[in-house]
Write an enzyme that holds these catalytic residues in place. Structure first.
Site, PDB file in Angstrom:
ATOM      1  N   ARG A 107       0.803  -1.233   0.042  1.00 46.55           N
ATOM      2  CA  ARG A 107      -0.053   0.167   0.012  1.00 46.55           C
ATOM      3  C   ARG A 107       0.844   1.178   0.006  1.00 46.55           C
ATOM      4  O   ARG A 107       1.978   1.518   0.997  1.00 46.55           O
ATOM      5  CB  ARG A 107      -1.097  -0.094   1.203  1.00 46.55           C
ATOM      6  CG  ARG A 107      -1.615   1.312   1.434  1.00 46.55           C
ATOM      7  CD  ARG A 107      -2.583   1.398   2.717  1.00 46.55           C
ATOM      8  NE  ARG A 107      -3.745   0.564   2.068  1.00 46.55           N
ATOM      9  CZ  ARG A 107      -5.119   0.601   2.541  1.00 46.55           C
ATOM     10  NH1 ARG A 107      -5.262   1.786   3.233  1.00 46.55           N
ATOM     11  NH2 ARG A 107      -6.148   0.115   1.741  1.00 46.55           N
ATOM     12  N   HIS A 134      -7.548   0.764  -6.712  1.00 46.61           N
ATOM     13  CA  HIS A 134      -7.604  -0.267  -5.214  1.00 46.61           C
ATOM     14  C   HIS A 134      -8.311  -1.398  -5.765  1.00 46.61           C
ATOM     15  O   HIS A 134      -9.426  -1.705  -5.377  1.00 46.61           O
ATOM     16  CB  HIS A 134      -8.607   0.625  -4.194  1.00 46.61           C
ATOM     17  CG  HIS A 134      -8.347   0.189  -2.975  1.00 46.61           C
ATOM     18  ND1 HIS A 134      -7.610  -1.013  -2.554  1.00 46.61           N
ATOM     19  CD2 HIS A 134      -8.889   0.491  -1.778  1.00 46.61           C
ATOM     20  CE1 HIS A 134      -7.832  -1.141  -1.114  1.00 46.61           C
ATOM     21  NE2 HIS A 134      -8.895  -0.301  -0.662  1.00 46.61           N
ATOM     22  N   GLN A 137     -10.206  -4.005  -3.145  1.00 46.84           N
ATOM     23  CA  GLN A 137     -11.361  -3.508  -2.668  1.00 46.84           C
ATOM     24  C   GLN A 137     -12.803  -4.102  -3.647  1.00 46.84           C
ATOM     25  O   GLN A 137     -13.703  -4.269  -3.187  1.00 46.84           O
ATOM     26  CB  GLN A 137     -11.171  -1.864  -2.610  1.00 46.84           C
ATOM     27  CG  GLN A 137     -12.593  -1.467  -2.021  1.00 46.84           C
ATOM     28  CD  GLN A 137     -12.865  -1.838  -0.539  1.00 46.84           C
ATOM     29  OE1 GLN A 137     -12.158  -1.619   0.432  1.00 46.84           O
ATOM     30  NE2 GLN A 137     -14.169  -2.434  -0.322  1.00 46.84           N
ATOM     31  N   ASP A 225     -17.442   7.289  -1.363  1.00 44.34           N
ATOM     32  CA  ASP A 225     -15.993   6.973  -0.576  1.00 44.34           C
ATOM     33  C   ASP A 225     -15.812   8.522   0.134  1.00 44.34           C
ATOM     34  O   ASP A 225     -16.227   9.449  -0.536  1.00 44.34           O
ATOM     35  CB  ASP A 225     -14.998   6.614  -1.778  1.00 44.34           C
ATOM     36  CG  ASP A 225     -13.753   6.530  -0.777  1.00 44.34           C
ATOM     37  OD1 ASP A 225     -13.577   6.290   0.418  1.00 44.34           O
ATOM     38  OD2 ASP A 225     -12.599   6.284  -1.308  1.00 44.34           O
ATOM     39  N   CYS A 264     -16.331   1.756   0.649  1.00 40.57           N
ATOM     40  CA  CYS A 264     -15.028   0.865   1.185  1.00 40.57           C
ATOM     41  C   CYS A 264     -14.676   1.199   2.467  1.00 40.57           C
ATOM     42  O   CYS A 264     -13.887   0.183   3.285  1.00 40.57           O
ATOM     43  CB  CYS A 264     -13.951   1.271   0.176  1.00 40.57           C
ATOM     44  SG  CYS A 264     -13.290   2.882   0.333  1.00 40.57           S
ATOM     45  N   ARG A 292     -13.741  -8.685   2.221  1.00 39.35           N
ATOM     46  CA  ARG A 292     -12.375  -8.244   2.260  1.00 39.35           C
ATOM     47  C   ARG A 292     -11.360  -9.298   2.236  1.00 39.35           C
ATOM     48  O   ARG A 292     -10.452  -9.751   1.705  1.00 39.35           O
ATOM     49  CB  ARG A 292     -11.668  -6.925   2.778  1.00 39.35           C
ATOM     50  CG  ARG A 292     -12.229  -5.623   2.628  1.00 39.35           C
ATOM     51  CD  ARG A 292     -12.027  -5.083   1.045  1.00 39.35           C
ATOM     52  NE  ARG A 292     -10.565  -5.260   0.756  1.00 39.35           N
ATOM     53  CZ  ARG A 292      -9.830  -4.144   1.014  1.00 39.35           C
ATOM     54  NH1 ARG A 292     -10.320  -3.189   1.740  1.00 39.35           N
ATOM     55  NH2 ARG A 292      -8.459  -4.158   0.779  1.00 39.35           N
TER      56      ARG A 292
HETATM   57  N1   CP Z   1     -11.186   0.134   2.269  1.00 46.71           N
HETATM   58  C1   CP Z   1      -9.858   0.081   2.925  1.00 46.71           C
HETATM   59  O1   CP Z   1      -9.093  -0.233   2.065  1.00 46.71           O
HETATM   60  O2   CP Z   1      -9.671   0.219   3.956  1.00 46.71           O
HETATM   61  P1   CP Z   1      -8.328   0.535   4.994  1.00 46.71           P
HETATM   62  O3   CP Z   1      -7.798   1.927   4.547  1.00 46.71           O
HETATM   63  O4   CP Z   1      -8.753   0.383   6.517  1.00 46.71           O
HETATM   64  O5   CP Z   1      -7.547  -0.623   4.628  1.00 46.71           O
HETATM   65  N1  NVA Z   2      -9.815   6.611  -1.345  1.00 42.64           N
HETATM   66  C1  NVA Z   2      -9.286   6.292  -0.156  1.00 42.64           C
HETATM   67  C2  NVA Z   2      -9.680   4.871   0.019  1.00 42.64           C
HETATM   68  C3  NVA Z   2      -9.034   4.369   1.684  1.00 42.64           C
HETATM   69  C4  NVA Z   2      -9.609   2.902   1.363  1.00 42.64           C
HETATM   70  C5  NVA Z   2      -8.011   6.867  -0.011  1.00 42.64           C
HETATM   71  O1  NVA Z   2      -7.306   6.470  -0.682  1.00 42.64           O
HETATM   72  O2  NVA Z   2      -7.843   7.477   0.932  1.00 42.64           O
END
Ligand code: CP
Ligand code: NVA
Length: 307
Positions: A107, A134, A137, A225, A264, A292
């Site tokens: 990540r 993502h 997700q 989101d 998400c 997930r």
């Molecule tokens: N939806 C998601 O990826 O959540 P986190 O940021 O908690 O991993």
């Molecule tokens: N769009 C958000 C998703 C978090 C899971 C971000 O990138 O922070």
């Protein structure tokens, strides 16, 4: 060497196979203790390294449980306490982690870093969220939609708010599965053009509209989101531009009667969604979060050539 930086790295048939495997595995272990391995423990003896350069609750916990349920072990590498956080290169990190782990999840802020990791790793690399996309997700989201009894081809998806990484991967999924997206987003916050073009080229209808009610009209699925993704400025003008796209009960009522709501998470209650919707009868967000785990397992199995 397989990689899962975007859904198209796997393609529609492989993602469909992941969904089917996830449903089978989820059904087979219903009611079991959460860390008990699946009966076949298909990744026994395997190690999943997880590199986090950004915060996470769901991705971190679900990959951790997923690899254990497959019979393997997780290894968490928070960038802040590794040499990566002190400037060791992505390429060298990739080479070293490939000697310890059978797969690497990352990540990170910049999608190019995930690509670089995949280039230098000799094990599969999985995108656990970048600024661009993502994909993990969205496998969980598709699973949640299928479980709700809706077919993916022809589905009408409404997106509200920021044209971000999650929307990009949903648009990619639309192209792979033949569904349609109407995104209600303010000027200047449109989704990544290359994803839009690729989905349109596959025959999906991808529309960007300015009116939130127009976006949800006739939708089977309403998704939003956070307005401000990790690493972005909490700019007041952005928040003001997003305000008309808040998913409240009135907006939700403009979708089909049996429409479901997904997010998400983490949610910013009172911004992109109100309590009455996220806690309401149409919301599937907790199933989505649970999924997930089931999705990550099938992604891992595919990445390691076992699916
Ligand atoms: N939806 C998601 O990826 O959540 P986190 O940021 O908690 O991993
Ligand atoms: N769009 C958000 C998703 C978090 C899971 C971000 O990138 O922070």
């Amino acid at each position: 060497m397989r990689r899962f930086l975007n859904l198209s790295d796997a393609g529609g048939d492989a993602v469909a196979a992941m969904l089917s495997d996830a449903i089978d595995r989820k059904t087979a272990r219903a009611g079991w203790p959460k860390a008990k391995p699946d009966a076949d423990a298909p990744l026994a003896g395997h190690v999943l390294a997880m590199v986090f350069e950004k915060n996470s609750t769901r991705t971190r916990a679900s990959f951790d449980i997923a690899i254990r349920q497959l019979g393997g072990v997780p290894m968490i590498m928070d960038a802040g306490v590794t040499q990566l956080g002190r400037g060791e290169t992505i390429a060298d990190t990739a080479r070293v982690l490939s000697r310890y782990a059978d797969a690497i999840m990352i990540r990170t802020d910049d999608h190019a870093k995930a690509e670089e990791l995949a280039e230098y790793a000799s094990v599969p690399v999985i995108n656990g969220l970048t600024d661009l996309s993502h994909p993990c997700q969205i496998v969980a989201d598709l699973l949640t939609v299928v479980e709700s009894g809706k077919a993916l081809p022809g589905l009408e998806l409404a997106w509200l708010g920021d044209g971000n990484n999650v929307l990009a991967s949903l648009i990619e999924a639309a192209g792979l599965f033949g569904f349609h997206v109407r995104a209600g987003v303010p000027q200047g916050y449109e989704p990544e053009a290359s994803f839009v073009e690729a989905a349109r080229a596959k025959g999906s209808r991808i529309e960007v509209v300015r009116d939130a009610r127009e976006a949800v009209a006739g939708a089977d699925l309403v998704v939003t989101d956070t307005w401000v993704s990790m690493g972005q400025d909490h700019a007041h003008n952005k928040i003001a531009a997003m305000a008309p796209y808040q998913v409240d009960e009135r907006l939700m009522a403009g979708a089909k009667k049996d429409a479901i709501f997904l997010h998400c998470l983490p949610a910013h209650r009172g911004d992109e969604v109100v309590d009455a919707v996220i806690d309401g009868a149409q919301s599937r967000v907790w199933d989505e979060a649970e999924n997930r785990v089931h999705a990550q397992k099938s992604i891992l199995l595919w990445a390691l050539g076992k699916l």
